[in-house]
Design a protein around this motif. Structure first.
Motif, PDB file in Angstrom:
ATOM      1  N   ARG A 422      25.703 -17.887  24.378  1.00 13.86           N
ATOM      2  CA  ARG A 422      26.593 -18.832  23.718  1.00 13.86           C
ATOM      3  C   ARG A 422      25.973 -20.223  23.792  1.00 13.86           C
ATOM      4  O   ARG A 422      25.343 -20.585  24.786  1.00 13.86           O
ATOM      5  CB  ARG A 422      27.985 -18.842  24.367  1.00 13.86           C
ATOM      6  N   TYR A 437      24.252 -24.759  13.914  1.00 14.51           N
ATOM      7  CA  TYR A 437      25.129 -23.796  14.580  1.00 14.51           C
ATOM      8  C   TYR A 437      25.866 -22.950  13.545  1.00 14.51           C
ATOM      9  O   TYR A 437      25.953 -21.720  13.674  1.00 14.51           O
ATOM     10  CB  TYR A 437      26.127 -24.541  15.472  1.00 14.51           C
ATOM     11  N   LEU A 441      25.660 -18.962  12.959  1.00 11.55           N
ATOM     12  CA  LEU A 441      26.879 -18.150  13.045  1.00 11.55           C
ATOM     13  C   LEU A 441      27.090 -17.336  11.772  1.00 11.55           C
ATOM     14  O   LEU A 441      27.435 -16.144  11.844  1.00 11.55           O
ATOM     15  CB  LEU A 441      28.081 -19.056  13.298  1.00 11.55           C
ATOM     16  N   GLN A 444      24.779 -14.423  11.842  1.00 15.11           N
ATOM     17  CA  GLN A 444      25.205 -13.403  12.811  1.00 15.11           C
ATOM     18  C   GLN A 444      26.375 -12.605  12.264  1.00 15.11           C
ATOM     19  O   GLN A 444      26.425 -11.373  12.391  1.00 15.11           O
ATOM     20  CB  GLN A 444      25.588 -14.065  14.138  1.00 15.11           C
ATOM     21  N   GLU A 517      21.363 -11.482  17.491  1.00 15.73           N
ATOM     22  CA  GLU A 517      21.107 -12.787  18.084  1.00 15.73           C
ATOM     23  C   GLU A 517      20.193 -13.697  17.265  1.00 15.73           C
ATOM     24  O   GLU A 517      19.098 -14.048  17.694  1.00 15.73           O
ATOM     25  CB  GLU A 517      20.533 -12.629  19.485  1.00 15.73           C
ATOM     26  N   ILE A 530      23.234 -17.517  19.183  1.00 19.39           N
ATOM     27  CA  ILE A 530      24.515 -16.837  19.384  1.00 19.39           C
ATOM     28  C   ILE A 530      24.196 -15.352  19.444  1.00 19.39           C
ATOM     29  O   ILE A 530      23.660 -14.787  18.491  1.00 19.39           O
ATOM     30  CB  ILE A 530      25.515 -17.126  18.248  1.00 19.39           C
ATOM     31  N   ASP A 532      25.557 -11.415  20.505  1.00 19.64           N
ATOM     32  CA  ASP A 532      26.515 -10.381  20.896  1.00 19.64           C
ATOM     33  C   ASP A 532      25.780  -9.057  21.024  1.00 19.64           C
ATOM     34  O   ASP A 532      24.719  -8.863  20.428  1.00 19.64           O
ATOM     35  CB  ASP A 532      27.616 -10.216  19.839  1.00 19.64           C
ATOM     36  N   LYS A 561      33.258 -17.880  20.148  1.00 21.54           N
ATOM     37  CA  LYS A 561      32.295 -18.813  19.582  1.00 21.54           C
ATOM     38  C   LYS A 561      32.942 -20.209  19.666  1.00 21.54           C
ATOM     39  O   LYS A 561      34.157 -20.318  19.771  1.00 21.54           O
ATOM     40  CB  LYS A 561      31.969 -18.457  18.131  1.00 21.54           C
ATOM     41  N   ASN A 563      34.485 -23.219  18.299  1.00 17.31           N
ATOM     42  CA  ASN A 563      35.032 -23.697  17.034  1.00 17.31           C
ATOM     43  C   ASN A 563      34.627 -25.129  16.718  1.00 17.31           C
ATOM     44  O   ASN A 563      34.421 -25.489  15.552  1.00 17.31           O
ATOM     45  CB  ASN A 563      36.558 -23.588  17.051  1.00 17.31           C
ATOM     46  N   LEU A 579      36.271 -14.337  11.665  1.00 17.16           N
ATOM     47  CA  LEU A 579      36.149 -15.064  12.922  1.00 17.16           C
ATOM     48  C   LEU A 579      37.497 -15.162  13.632  1.00 17.16           C
ATOM     49  O   LEU A 579      37.586 -14.989  14.853  1.00 17.16           O
ATOM     50  CB  LEU A 579      35.574 -16.455  12.669  1.00 17.16           C
ATOM     51  N   HIS A 583      38.399 -13.693  17.321  1.00 12.67           N
ATOM     52  CA  HIS A 583      38.963 -14.523  18.387  1.00 12.67           C
ATOM     53  C   HIS A 583      40.311 -13.993  18.869  1.00 12.67           C
ATOM     54  O   HIS A 583      40.631 -14.088  20.058  1.00 12.67           O
ATOM     55  CB  HIS A 583      39.082 -15.966  17.901  1.00 12.67           C
TER      56      HIS A 583
END
Length: 615
Positions: A422, A437, A441, A444, A517, A530, A532, A561, A563, A579, A583
């Motif tokens: 992260r 970023y 994201l 990803q 990643e 980022i 997972d 992630k 925000n 997203l 979350h």
């Protein structure tokens, strides 16, 4: 602390390259890879020959030393680190750039015709030796096996090889007995007319035998070899590690039809088998040249992925559930750490090292935790641009609220292995940092949401993760994905997703676990990654072309992630929905664990960080 001065070491090495006591004939170049006799990526201290001679301690790279030059080839993960750690004796060769020659090309052009190039065949894989030999021979050179490792001669205080205790990995975690695994392996051996299968990869041996060790830091493996035949197997192990606990375990899961022999006797045994075998002796192509070269090529040698390689990668139901469970507990530990960091960063001096130590404390609170799965990448500001940076006392800096903080870490649990990255900012990021970023994201999320045919090669999917970076001329110098073990190595083949094809990729299949990643790294300023872990699951699209079957990714890592780093206007409505759904799952699943553990501050942080995004 600056680079280590290697001038004298190189002078001594060049002397050994001409010394007929150690080389069969004078050699014009000596190659030092980043591997050991088992082709491990991460090495025990005693096998870090390339790090010793270069001063560069990253996990990937090959050194080539000639009479006049000393060059190191490494990939984009390590450009910055290598340039900082090596002294002026060395030239950095940036692998992956179109202008960088391969080692074979460089040697062919740099050396006078008829030159001999030496390698230690014990730490040079068969599938690397043969193509390099062919390339060099086409230029009038010769690749020469040098039995005595020349770096070992220079390394006067070289550490001893570890012989740490080995423990059974019980069926409630492994999901399949040694006997059942043996039967499945033998079935494939018969299909390939293979009389013997030789396992040299330590994670394959640990998986097959349902045993775990600690001979290599962060990797629960032990130094060993295994030779499998139709009705039995032989385990080659240091005598100090041959204990009753291991024999009781193997007898319970397999019976008494096995033998344990001294680790160093493997070469003699292979010489014996080579003279008596009727079928093939099967090796993985990335086994050492020294071992494979013992076997006559004609009608005796089979080199291919071992059956264990794919069996290990496709997790069984018990392993799958364990991987999912450990990622939930690991997410709880990370939420505790990030919550603690946010609360204390402005009032306490927290450094890259002390932060990673605090994260370890939170992981140690989780059930089934054994230890880290790799050295935590706790990196602030410019350090985040060093892709595999690991803080040391000489580089350690304070984590502040005015710089990006990249934390890539993982845990070894009895029921699985984790690897999560992260990127956070506890102050106000710049517009460019937020754009980078957001683009990472978006890439990803795009990869995570793909549906693809069964057994498609991983490199076919790589561009999805890079699309939004490529749109503005940005990119990253590492692969997008690697496989991951089940309480085994954090990097596991044979599959992966990268701009470069994986040579042994059998195609993606349900039950595999991989990382997702993408990243971006602005030299001297910041890094964004980022990451997972995702499980490959069956998909059911409305059509099924040629009954091929289709697959999808399901993300098992449940850490929010950030925000505040997302430029919402760059997201589509569908991306916002995805997203927000992710979350919500983080909040429900991990929030329940944090509440049960009494970690209410972390739970409150999780609730804040998972508020739905709106335009």
């Amino acid at each position: 602390m600056g680079p280590i001065n290697t001038t004298n070491l190189l002078k001594q090495l060049r002397g050994l390259m001409q010394n007929l006591k150690y080389v069969p004939e004078p050699i014009s170049a000596y190659i030092v890879p980043s591997r050991d006799a088992h082709n491990n990526e991460y090495l025990s201290e005693c096998d870090q020959f390339r790090a010793f001679i270069t001063g560069f301690d990253g996990s990937a790279g090959t050194a080539v030393i000639t009479e006049k030059d000393a060059c190191l080839w490494t990939d984009g993960r390590y450009y910055l680190q290598a340039s900082e750690q090596m002294d002026s004796s060395w030239t950095l060769m940036k692998e992956g750039l179109p202008t960088t020659p391969t080692k074979g090309e460089w040697l062919s052009k740099s050396l006078p015709k008829g030159s001999k190039i030496g390698v230690d065949p014990k730490v040079f894989s068969y599938n690397e030796f043969n193509p390099l030999q062919t390339k060099l021979e086409s230029s009038g050179h010769k690749l020469v096996p040098v039995i005595t490792n020349l770096i070992e001669l220079l390394w006067v205080d070289r550490p001893l090889r570890p012989t740490n205790p080995i423990k059974p990995h019980t069926l409630n975690y492994s999901g399949k007995s040694v006997g059942d695994k043996h039967r499945d392996i033998v079935e494939q051996m018969k299909e390939n007319n293979s009389q013997y299968l030789v396992l040299t990869a330590l994670d394959e041996i640990a998986w097959f035998l349902n045993l775990r060790g600690s001979d290599i830091e962060y990797n629960p493996v032990f130094f060993s070899y295994v030779i499998i035949s139709e009705k039995s197997f032989e385990l080659y192990l240091d005598e100090k590690q041959d204990r009753k606990l291991i024999r009781d375990h193997l007898t319970a899961e397999f019976g008494d039809g096995y033998k344990i022999k001294p680790y160093k006797s493997i070469e003699d045994r292979l010489k014996s088998l080579a003279s008596e075998v009727e079928g093939y002796i099967w090796f993985a192509e990335n086994s050492s040249y020294a071992l494979i070269n013992i076997i006559p090529k004609e009608n005796r040698l089979l080199t291919n992925n071992t059956p264990v390689s794919l069996m290990k990668a496709v997790k069984n139901p018990v392993e799958i559930q364990g991987m999912r469970n450990c990622h939930i507990r690991d997410a709880a530990a990370l939420c505790c750490y990030f919550s603690w960091l946010e609360k204390n960063i402005k009032t306490s001096k927290i450094t890259e090292i002390s932060g990673s130590e605090k994260l370890l404390e939170f992981r140690e609170m989780q059930d089934n935790f054994v230890g880290p799965s790799f050295d935590t990448i706790s990196s602030v500001g410019p350090h985040g641009a060093i892709i595999h940076y690991s803080p040391k006392k000489s580089t350690d800096v304070q984590i502040t609220a005015d710089q990006m903080y990249l934390c890539d870490s993982g845990g070894q649990y009895l029921d699985g292995t984790t690897d999560v990255t992260r990127t956070l900012h506890f102050g106000e990021a710049t517009a460019f940092e937020k754009e980078c970023y957001t683009r990472v994201l978006k890439g990803q999320m795009k990869l995570a949401s793909r549906i693809f045919p069964t057994k498609i090669k991983g490199n076919c999917l790589d561009a999805f993760a890079r699309e939004f970076l490529w749109q503005v001329g940005l990119d990253y110098g590492h692969g997008t994905s690697h496989g991951i073990g089940s309480y085994l190595n954090v990097h596991e083949g044979p599959m992966g997703i990268s701009w470069r094809p994986y040579a042994d990729d059998p195609g993606l299949q349900a039950g595999m676990f991989l990382s997702n990643e993408p990243g971006y790294y602005q030299d001297g300023q910041f890094g964004v990654r980022i990451e997972d872990i995702v499980q490959i699951v069956e998909a059911k699209p409305p059509h099924n072309f040629n009954d091929r079957g289709y697959l999808a990714f399901e993300t098992v890592c449940l850490v929010p992630k950030m925000n505040k780093l997302i430029l919402v206007e760059m997201l589509t409505d569908e991306e916002i929905r995805e997203l927000n759904a992710y979350h919500e799952k983080c909040r429900e699943v991990v929030g329940a664990v944090l509440e049960k553990q009494g970690q209410m501050e972390a739970r409150e942080w999780l609730i804040r960080e998972t508020q739905p995004l709106v335009r």
